[in-house]
Design an enzyme around this catalytic site. Structure first.
Site, mmCIF file in Angstrom:
data_model
loop_
_atom_site.group_PDB
_atom_site.id
_atom_site.type_symbol
_atom_site.label_atom_id
_atom_site.label_comp_id
_atom_site.label_asym_id
_atom_site.label_seq_id
_atom_site.Cartn_x
_atom_site.Cartn_y
_atom_site.Cartn_z
ATOM 1 N N GLU A 199 19.897 -33.232 14.763
ATOM 2 C CA GLU A 199 20.367 -32.709 13.483
ATOM 3 C C GLU A 199 21.666 -33.390 13.071
ATOM 4 O O GLU A 199 21.834 -33.787 11.913
ATOM 5 C CB GLU A 199 20.626 -31.191 13.562
ATOM 6 C CG GLU A 199 19.424 -30.369 13.963
ATOM 7 C CD GLU A 199 19.397 -30.023 15.441
ATOM 8 O OE1 GLU A 199 19.100 -28.867 15.771
ATOM 9 O OE2 GLU A 199 19.653 -30.928 16.268
ATOM 10 N N CYS B 59 25.136 -27.386 16.089
ATOM 11 C CA CYS B 59 24.297 -27.959 15.030
ATOM 12 C C CYS B 59 24.144 -26.982 13.872
ATOM 13 O O CYS B 59 24.128 -27.398 12.708
ATOM 14 C CB CYS B 59 22.938 -28.373 15.578
ATOM 15 S SG CYS B 59 23.022 -29.885 16.571
#
Length: 162
Positions: free
Chosen positions: A81, A120
């Site tokens: 990500e 993330c």
């Protein structure tokens, strides 16, 4: 031949991207899409120029028996990500969708009920991404509204892992 639905199409691309990952524990691929245009992709791997765990043939977190979702400061990798977000301009990520696919290693089995780690999640929130679609198996997935991550802040409750 039956045409693949659009969500699984983008998840298939994220799965293909994951095959570039260099982590020995879990590999992930991410694709950021807005208005049916791929903005960027990312996979798990060491920062540019550093040796990957796959090159070293060991994982520091595994050697230390660190549970999933904890002590990421010891990990050599940048998550999928984050790598996708780093490679995309913020104005293109506002309102976008991030497609995410993860596998357990060894064996390349889908990670059931996977999610983004807390680091993330924070990065996805600040990027302005609207939703994350996470594959559970070849056909099934979950759609997570990023607003849920804002409203349900697990860090305030001391929840670890994912």
């Amino acid at each position: 031949m039956e045409r693949r639905d659009k969500i699984n199409y983008y998840l298939d691309i994220a799965e293909a991207v994951s095959k570039r990952s260099t982590c020995l524990r879990r590999i992930y691929g991410a694709v950021i899409v807005k208005n049916d245009e791929i903005i960027s992709t990312g996979y798990v791997g060491a920062p540019r120029g550093r040796k990957n765990c796959s090159d070293l043939n060991y994982c520091v977190r595994e050697k230390l028996a660190i549970p999933r979702g904890e002590r990421y400061e010891l990990c050599r990798s940048v998550h999928a990500e984050m790598n996708a977000i780093i490679s995309a301009p913020r104005e293109k990520m506002l309102g976008a969708t991030l497609y995410l696919v993860g596998f357990e290693m060894p064996g390349m089995t889908y990670i059931a009920k996977s999610s983004s780690c807390s680091m993330c999640k924070r990065t996805v929130i600040n990027a302005g991404i609207e939703q994350v679609i996470i594959r559970d198996d070849e056909e099934n997935y979950r759609i997570v509204q990023v607003s849920e991550w804002i409203e349900n802040d697990e860090s305030l409750e001391g929840i670890r892992g994912y």
